[in-house]
Motif scaffolding. Structure first.
Motif, PDB file in Angstrom:
ATOM      1  N   LEU A   1      -8.678  -3.898   0.417  1.00  0.00           N
ATOM      2  CA  LEU A   1      -7.701  -3.120  -0.236  1.00  0.00           C
ATOM      3  C   LEU A   1      -6.858  -3.834  -1.178  1.00  0.00           C
ATOM      4  O   LEU A   1      -6.827  -5.121  -1.190  1.00  0.00           O
ATOM      5  CB  LEU A   1      -6.832  -2.377   0.723  1.00  0.00           C
ATOM      6  CG  LEU A   1      -7.421  -1.466   1.898  1.00  0.00           C
ATOM      7  CD1 LEU A   1      -6.397  -1.147   2.676  1.00  0.00           C
ATOM      8  CD2 LEU A   1      -7.886  -0.147   1.070  1.00  0.00           C
ATOM      9  N   GLN A   2      -6.362  -3.295  -2.221  1.00  0.00           N
ATOM     10  CA  GLN A   2      -5.701  -3.923  -3.406  1.00  0.00           C
ATOM     11  C   GLN A   2      -4.381  -3.187  -3.545  1.00  0.00           C
ATOM     12  O   GLN A   2      -4.164  -2.112  -2.892  1.00  0.00           O
ATOM     13  CB  GLN A   2      -6.489  -3.662  -4.506  1.00  0.00           C
ATOM     14  CG  GLN A   2      -7.873  -4.419  -4.632  1.00  0.00           C
ATOM     15  CD  GLN A   2      -8.671  -4.108  -6.152  1.00  0.00           C
ATOM     16  OE1 GLN A   2      -7.885  -3.640  -6.886  1.00  0.00           O
ATOM     17  NE2 GLN A   2      -9.835  -4.672  -6.000  1.00  0.00           N
ATOM     18  N   ASP A   3      -3.497  -4.078  -4.001  1.00  0.00           N
ATOM     19  CA  ASP A   3      -1.963  -3.413  -4.115  1.00  0.00           C
ATOM     20  C   ASP A   3      -2.139  -2.172  -4.609  1.00  0.00           C
ATOM     21  O   ASP A   3      -2.737  -1.718  -5.720  1.00  0.00           O
ATOM     22  CB  ASP A   3      -1.209  -4.461  -5.029  1.00  0.00           C
ATOM     23  CG  ASP A   3      -0.714  -5.501  -4.334  1.00  0.00           C
ATOM     24  OD1 ASP A   3      -0.433  -5.477  -2.961  1.00  0.00           O
ATOM     25  OD2 ASP A   3      -0.623  -6.532  -4.855  1.00  0.00           O
ATOM     26  N   PHE A   4      -1.096  -1.297  -4.174  1.00  0.00           N
ATOM     27  CA  PHE A   4      -0.853   0.156  -4.515  1.00  0.00           C
ATOM     28  C   PHE A   4      -1.818   0.927  -4.238  1.00  0.00           C
ATOM     29  O   PHE A   4      -1.679   2.132  -4.961  1.00  0.00           O
ATOM     30  CB  PHE A   4      -0.029   0.249  -5.784  1.00  0.00           C
ATOM     31  CG  PHE A   4       1.242  -0.828  -5.929  1.00  0.00           C
ATOM     32  CD1 PHE A   4       2.155  -0.507  -5.359  1.00  0.00           C
ATOM     33  CD2 PHE A   4       1.072  -2.011  -6.704  1.00  0.00           C
ATOM     34  CE1 PHE A   4       3.520  -1.097  -5.432  1.00  0.00           C
ATOM     35  CE2 PHE A   4       2.249  -2.774  -6.760  1.00  0.00           C
ATOM     36  CZ  PHE A   4       3.456  -2.390  -6.112  1.00  0.00           C
ATOM     37  N   GLN A   5      -2.786   0.934  -3.409  1.00  0.00           N
ATOM     38  CA  GLN A   5      -3.967   1.808  -3.014  1.00  0.00           C
ATOM     39  C   GLN A   5      -3.304   2.755  -2.391  1.00  0.00           C
ATOM     40  O   GLN A   5      -2.533   2.514  -1.567  1.00  0.00           O
ATOM     41  CB  GLN A   5      -5.101   1.215  -2.562  1.00  0.00           C
ATOM     42  CG  GLN A   5      -6.045   0.290  -3.401  1.00  0.00           C
ATOM     43  CD  GLN A   5      -7.523   0.354  -2.996  1.00  0.00           C
ATOM     44  OE1 GLN A   5      -7.556  -0.653  -2.192  1.00  0.00           O
ATOM     45  NE2 GLN A   5      -8.310   0.713  -3.684  1.00  0.00           N
TER      46      GLN A   5
ATOM     47  N   LEU B   1       0.841  -1.256   0.081  1.00  0.00           N
ATOM     48  CA  LEU B   1      -0.065   0.056  -0.001  1.00  0.00           C
ATOM     49  C   LEU B   1       0.798   1.142  -0.227  1.00  0.00           C
ATOM     50  O   LEU B   1       2.117   1.316   0.548  1.00  0.00           O
ATOM     51  CB  LEU B   1      -0.923   0.049   1.209  1.00  0.00           C
ATOM     52  CG  LEU B   1      -1.926  -1.185   1.468  1.00  0.00           C
ATOM     53  CD1 LEU B   1      -2.639  -1.374   2.775  1.00  0.00           C
ATOM     54  CD2 LEU B   1      -2.839  -1.113   0.185  1.00  0.00           C
ATOM     55  N   LYS B   2       0.417   2.436  -0.591  1.00  0.00           N
ATOM     56  CA  LYS B   2       1.086   3.623  -0.434  1.00  0.00           C
ATOM     57  C   LYS B   2       0.344   4.379   0.644  1.00  0.00           C
ATOM     58  O   LYS B   2      -0.710   4.580   0.617  1.00  0.00           O
ATOM     59  CB  LYS B   2       1.089   4.266  -1.859  1.00  0.00           C
ATOM     60  CG  LYS B   2       1.707   3.451  -3.075  1.00  0.00           C
ATOM     61  CD  LYS B   2       1.105   3.857  -4.330  1.00  0.00           C
ATOM     62  CE  LYS B   2       1.574   5.369  -4.675  1.00  0.00           C
ATOM     63  NZ  LYS B   2       1.434   5.877  -5.997  1.00  0.00           N
ATOM     64  N   VAL B   3       1.258   5.073   1.591  1.00  0.00           N
ATOM     65  CA  VAL B   3       0.606   5.742   2.530  1.00  0.00           C
ATOM     66  C   VAL B   3       1.540   7.009   2.857  1.00  0.00           C
ATOM     67  O   VAL B   3       2.600   7.098   2.636  1.00  0.00           O
ATOM     68  CB  VAL B   3       0.739   4.759   4.023  1.00  0.00           C
ATOM     69  CG1 VAL B   3       0.198   5.706   5.112  1.00  0.00           C
ATOM     70  CG2 VAL B   3       0.115   3.500   3.623  1.00  0.00           C
ATOM     71  N   ARG B   4       0.668   7.905   3.274  1.00  0.00           N
ATOM     72  CA  ARG B   4       1.199   9.243   3.629  1.00  0.00           C
ATOM     73  C   ARG B   4       0.312   9.955   4.690  1.00  0.00           C
ATOM     74  O   ARG B   4      -0.579   9.600   5.068  1.00  0.00           O
ATOM     75  CB  ARG B   4       1.284  10.362   2.489  1.00  0.00           C
ATOM     76  CG  ARG B   4       0.136  10.654   1.905  1.00  0.00           C
ATOM     77  CD  ARG B   4       0.370  11.565   0.959  1.00  0.00           C
ATOM     78  NE  ARG B   4      -0.976  12.166   0.270  1.00  0.00           N
ATOM     79  CZ  ARG B   4      -1.298  12.969  -0.642  1.00  0.00           C
ATOM     80  NH1 ARG B   4      -0.240  12.922  -1.766  1.00  0.00           N
ATOM     81  NH2 ARG B   4      -2.377  13.100  -1.358  1.00  0.00           N
TER      82      ARG B   4
END
Length: 107
Positions: A68-72, A4-7
């Motif tokens: 959730l899916q990859d790279f969400q 996952l992409k998180v910020r």
């Protein structure tokens, strides 16, 4: 693993890059997502008000995380406090493009 992409949600910053985190697909829970995200971003979990799946969906429970899916892309929305410098509004003199002399001109 689920990637996952998180910020951290930071409306004041121009650059707010995502980091990639990995979650074990056997442990896809809200609590684990919160733990790993906070650890990787250096945030205290108690400061997190909510987790948002971009562009506009709030994650609330384990079932939401399981979908959730990859790279969400996800954002941690932090509670606002005086101690939290990420949400400190810059004073007028700190903002880029501010000209002190121009502000003192009289017409």
């Amino acid at each position: 693993e689920l990637v996952l992409k998180v910020r951290i949600q930071t409306p004041n910053l121009r650059e707010n890059d995502f980091i990639e985190i990995e979650l074990d697909r056997q442990e896809l829970t809200y609590k684990e997502l919160l733990r790993v995200s906070c650890h990787e971003l250096g945030v205290n979990p108690e400061q997190v008000q909510k987790i948002r799946k971009l562009p506009n969906t709030m994650l609330r429970k384990d079932k939401d995380v399981a979908r959730l899916q990859d790279f969400q892309e996800l954002e941690l929305v932090l509670t606002v406090s005086d101690k939290n410098l990420l949400f400190r509004v810059p004073t007028l003199s700190e903002q880029s493009g501010y000209n002190k002399k121009a502000s003192e001109l009289t017409y």
